[in-house]
Design an enzyme around this catalytic site. Structure first.
Site, mmCIF file in Angstrom:
data_model
loop_
_atom_site.group_PDB
_atom_site.id
_atom_site.type_symbol
_atom_site.label_atom_id
_atom_site.label_comp_id
_atom_site.label_asym_id
_atom_site.label_seq_id
_atom_site.Cartn_x
_atom_site.Cartn_y
_atom_site.Cartn_z
ATOM 1 N N ASP A 1 0.808 -1.220 0.000
ATOM 2 C CA ASP A 1 0.000 0.000 0.000
ATOM 3 C C ASP A 1 0.838 1.266 0.000
ATOM 4 O O ASP A 1 0.324 2.357 -0.258
ATOM 5 C CB ASP A 1 -0.859 0.039 1.268
ATOM 6 C CG ASP A 1 -2.116 -0.781 1.135
ATOM 7 O OD1 ASP A 1 -2.643 -0.872 0.027
ATOM 8 O OD2 ASP A 1 -2.570 -1.340 2.156
HETATM 9 C C1 BGC Z 1 0.444 1.097 6.373
HETATM 10 C C2 BGC Z 1 0.087 -0.078 5.532
HETATM 11 C C3 BGC Z 1 -1.398 -0.164 5.399
HETATM 12 C C4 BGC Z 1 -1.994 1.147 4.926
HETATM 13 C C5 BGC Z 1 -3.497 1.070 4.934
HETATM 14 C C6 BGC Z 1 -0.189 2.344 5.822
HETATM 15 O O1 BGC Z 1 0.087 3.405 6.654
HETATM 16 O O2 BGC Z 1 1.841 1.222 6.452
HETATM 17 O O3 BGC Z 1 0.607 -1.253 6.088
HETATM 18 O O4 BGC Z 1 -1.742 -1.165 4.498
HETATM 19 O O5 BGC Z 1 -1.578 2.200 5.730
HETATM 20 O O6 BGC Z 1 -4.119 2.194 4.527
HETATM 21 C C1 NOJ Z 2 -1.520 -3.920 5.469
HETATM 22 C C2 NOJ Z 2 -2.722 -3.967 4.602
HETATM 23 O O1 NOJ Z 2 -3.829 -4.442 5.316
HETATM 24 C C3 NOJ Z 2 -2.500 -4.836 3.408
HETATM 25 O O2 NOJ Z 2 -3.601 -4.784 2.551
HETATM 26 C C4 NOJ Z 2 -1.241 -4.433 2.694
HETATM 27 O O3 NOJ Z 2 -1.053 -5.338 1.651
HETATM 28 C C5 NOJ Z 2 -0.054 -4.412 3.615
HETATM 29 N N1 NOJ Z 2 -0.344 -3.565 4.740
HETATM 30 C C6 NOJ Z 2 1.216 -3.954 2.946
HETATM 31 O O4 NOJ Z 2 1.215 -2.587 2.699
#
Ligand code: BGC
Ligand code: NOJ
Length: 798
Positions: free
Chosen positions: A484
């Site tokens: 993400d």
């Molecule tokens: C996090 C990710 C997460 C995303 C969701 C980010 O701040 O680092 O792990 O999937 O937010 O919106």
């Molecule tokens: C957490 C999120 O829930 C997931 O969808 C994502 O793939 C990972 N973070 C990596 O960014």
């Protein structure tokens, strides 16, 4: 190295012996639609169906003192005031123990010859928490003691509950019975639900107004009524409604008293909301209290719950020479998969329950952890998820469990999302053999009249990626792929906007993802295999098209995605390489090594082996494989959130446990058992030695462990709700132990170090029960077991 607890595998519990754990160590209660988070000091909250919209107890996130709010029992024994769970008073106890088990938590406190044991669980078929409180006088003289219960109500919407005080402080309403205290805020208008906290005997005093119970400016640790030995018998009008019962008890020497409390949620039909003008219809609450309100009934409900979990976990049981492995496989990994499936990424001690609902990609991946346990619920989940897809194959990134509707504030546009629907559906059908799900009619964007079969949804998903390729013939990344935080079309220099939801630049966009390319090849092959099953009878020309698209992608990856020693990670908006030896930082990323490795792209030319070697060489540290190395040392606008994290944390050089299994599976597919095992042990909590360093629960995987470049390597964060649960389950069950569900049976194909010798797996598979003894002789290979209902014991030498 301070230890705070230990595993008690015989009863499937983790036992905490010191309440001052480095971070609250929590458990989850509930397996239908009423859920609770309960910490080792009884902190936490509960909700029905939706952690945001139907929150029952108020909780103060990241509060001071840590973990504030929960279901507290206070005891006054002479001058001593204490809680069995130590908090909130933190009076030193003579003995403390918290046992987190499967769907229940038992907390025991002892002080001055009085023992208080509280068992918390959510019974099946009841929208409530049951608290069985047993007080025992372990001394030789009679004791007169007082017991208070205490919970603080949330005004339902957990988000506005924390914000809209000009309204909230005037809306609170309660009703008071002789055993039950009711919370009915907003029931007078559009809500048809209320909450209640009842005891199985009439109380000696009560409070429903927080200030009356605590006293002005007091915290939960100094409630004025408790210290005075009284109750205010307060009836809340606005401000902050709470529920507290008081019982004045006499305990003979050596004798116990048992009280049952039920903390419940009721929905009434609109026409039966009231029993008299303004008076709530209390019958359902009374029935719920009645249903569990004697020690015998509570015990029976608890026994049924234990039976439920025994039955579930009995579906896959391992006996090996490695106790840490048995413990992970037989108990905690499966349990975490269930919790993750229920919660998605909504409610934990790292997720507030008000931000994210159910994730499209997250929930699809979670299926891999539970299809063997609760296939019916997996089926429903797949259909719910598919209904949030758009007609063009894109999908809402998240949806709200209460409404099952997509979240508009986040929208869609994440390049990988559609492919996960294929992943989830394949996992479900391979486990269950239920091809009929493909024929189910599912709408798009939940719009009635737009229904197409699930199979059509899968085709549209595949096409969505196949038809959206960039200049190198690789998939366009969109807002982000699985990572993400790799935001290649965002270019944000405004701290007040989100990296993910800010309008993405699409014009001239060339950003492409090698992670999606690997995912596309792997899932494309799975999709073609599914389509070729006799039960699907897909048009062979279409199957050929799928195979050709896969093969074109493989060629594109080999031509444009190979960096010489490993797979590139992406091409950015301007067409520049990311994750290449040419880059100054983050020369190598884990996701593309994992996915291209699992897709076996270029395996014959040795690319997979090389990529895996590079992963070990450049990404491996003491606690696992970091996501990228070296981590970004400053913010790079062209890359987005990934470079916003300090080095070694989260997506910037953290050990993102979710993606380690991709490499481990790729290692297993390449037949490299020792590497697979080493990587697996590093991220598995059961093998972690230092509970203080790890900080979070020793019994569950966490999303992230701080990586080698972090200030505090080895520190865990974001425990519980992570795709790590399902992926480590898939890794260990299918690739290390090698029990792989296939459309027509099981394939046994282990990849486990020779020294582990032989092991036994008892596994339910559809209507069959297999008792498999697998002896590792060193010859390797695989063994096919055609599906046949009934019991079968097999000894397999490989
Ligand atoms: C996090 C990710 C997460 C995303 C969701 C980010 O701040 O680092 O792990 O999937 O937010 O919106
Ligand atoms: C957490 C999120 O829930 C997931 O969808 C994502 O793939 C990972 N973070 C990596 O960014």
């Amino acid at each position: 190295m301070k230890q705070y607890g230990y595993f008690d595998d015989d009863v499937r519990e983790f036992v905490i012996t010191d309440p001052a754990t480095p971070w609250p160590w929590i458990n989850y209660l509930g397996c239908e639609d009423f859920f609770s988070l309960v910490s080792n000091t009884a902190g936490g909250y509960c909700f029905c169906k939706d952690a945001k919209f139907r929150r029952i107890l108020r909780y103060r996130y990241n509060g001071v003192p840590m973990d504030s709010g929960g279901r507290y029992y206070y005891i006054k024994d002479g001058d001593s005031v204490w809680n069995p769970g130590w908090k909130p008073c933190k009076t030193p106890l003579d003995r403390y123990e918290c046992r987190h088990g499967m769907g229940y938590t038992r907390i025991i406190g002892e002080k001055g010859g009085l023992r208080c044991e509280v068992l918390f669980f959510v019974p099946q078929g009841g929208r409530c928490e049951v608290h069985r409180v047993r007080l025992t006088n372990t001394g030789a003289a009679v004791k007169r003691v007082q017991l208070w219960s205490f919970v603080e109500w949330c005004l339902w919407n957990a988000s506005t509950d924390m914000e809209n005080f000009q309204r909230n402080l005037s809306t609170g309403e309660v009703e008071v019975g002789d055993r039950i205290l009711y919370h009915k805020t907003e029931y007078r208008e559009r809500r048809d639900h209320y909450a209640f906290f009842g005891a199985n005997r009439p109380f000696d005093g009560f409070d429903t107004d927080r200030e009356s119970f605590l006293g002005p400016y007091n915290g939960f640790d100094t409630p004025q009524q408790v210290f005075a030995g009284t109750s205010g018998n307060s009836v809340a009008h606005g401000w902050s409604p709470v529920a507290s019962h008081r019982f004045d008890l006499t305990l003979e020497a050596g004798k116990s008293e048992e009280l049952i409390f039920v903390l419940g949620y009721v929905e009434n039909p609109p026409e039966a909301k009231f029993s008299a003008p303004g008076i709530i219809n209390k019958a359902p609450a009374e029935e719920l209290l009645e249903a569990f309100g004697t020690p015998a009934k509570a015990d029976a409900a608890f026994a049924a719950l234990k039976g439920y979990w025994d039955g579930l976990l009995g579906r896959f049981q391992l006996e090996s020479a490695v106790p840490e492995l048995d413990r992970t496989v037989n108990i905690w990994n499966q349990y975490q998969c269930m919790v993750t499936f229920f919660m998605s990424r909504s409610a934990s001690y790292f997720e507030s329950g008000i931000g994210r609902g159910m994730g499209f990609r997250d929930s699809n991946q979670d299926l891999a952890g539970i299809v063997h346990l609760i296939p019916d619920r997996a089926r429903q989940r797949i259909l719910d998820i598919a209904a949030t897809q758009f007609p063009d194959g894109g999908c809402y990134h998240q949806y709200q469990p209460l409404t099952k509707r997509g979240n508009h504030d986040i929208g869609g546009g994440f390049g990988d999302d559609p492919l996960w629907l294929i992943f989830g559906t394949v996992a479900y059908i391979k486990e269950t053999g239920d091809f009929s799900i493909l024929e189910e009619k599912v709408p798009f964007d939940n719009q009635p009249g737009t229904e197409k079969t699930l199979l059509e949804h899968l085709k549209i998903s595949f096409a969505r990626v196949a038809d959206n390729l960039g200049p190198h013939g690789l998939p366009l990344i969109g807002r982000a792929d699985w990572n993400d935080c790799l935001n290649l079309n965002c270019f944000s220099d405004n701290p007040d906007e989100s990296f993910q939801t800010t309008e993405n630049k699409t014009e001239g966009s060339r950003a492409e993802s090698l992670m999606i390319a690997g995912l596309f090849v792997a899932e494309g092959k799975d999709f073609a295999e599914l389509l070729s099953q006799p039960a699907v009878s897909a048009d062979p020309a279409y199957v050929d098209e799928v195979r050709e698209a896969v093969s074109r992608m493989e060629t594109a990856v080999k031509q444009h995605g190979w960096d010489g020693e490993w797979f590139l990670r992406a091409y950015d908006y301007y067409g520049r390489k990311i994750g290449s030896s040419e880059n100054a930082e983050s020369k190598i990323f884990i996701e593309s090594q994992g996915w291209c490795g699992m897709a076996r792209i270029g395996a014959d030319e040795g690319l997979c082996d090389k990529a895996l070697d590079a992963a070990s060489k450049y990404l491996e540290c003491e606690y696992g494989l970091v996501l990228n190395a070296p981590a970004f040392s400053s913010y790079i606008k062209d890359y987005g959130e990934i470079s916003s994290y300090p080095q070694g944390y989260k997506e910037n050089g953290g050990i993102f446990c979710h993606n380690n299994p991709w490499v481990i599976i790729a290692e297993a597919m390449a037949g490299r058992a020792d590497d697979a095992w080493r990587h697996y042990c590093k991220i598995s909590p059961a093998f972690a030695k230092d509970q203080s360093l790890r900080k979070v629960e020793p019994y569950v995987f966490c999303q992230m462990v701080a990586g080698a470049e972090a200030a505090h390597p080895g520190e865990g964060k974001n425990s519980w709700l992570t795709g790590t649960a399902a992926w480590t389950w898939k890794t260990v069950s299918e690739f290390i132990l090698g029990i792989k569900p296939q459309y027509d049976g099981l394939l046994v194909e282990p990849c486990i170090p020779q020294h582990i010798g032989s092991y036994r797996v008892r596994r339910r598979f559809r209507e069959a029960e297999y008792d498999l003894t697998i002896r590792l002789t060193g010859k390797g290979g695989s063994f096919r077991i055609p599906y046949r209902p009934g019991f079968q014991a097999l000894e397999i030498e490989l």
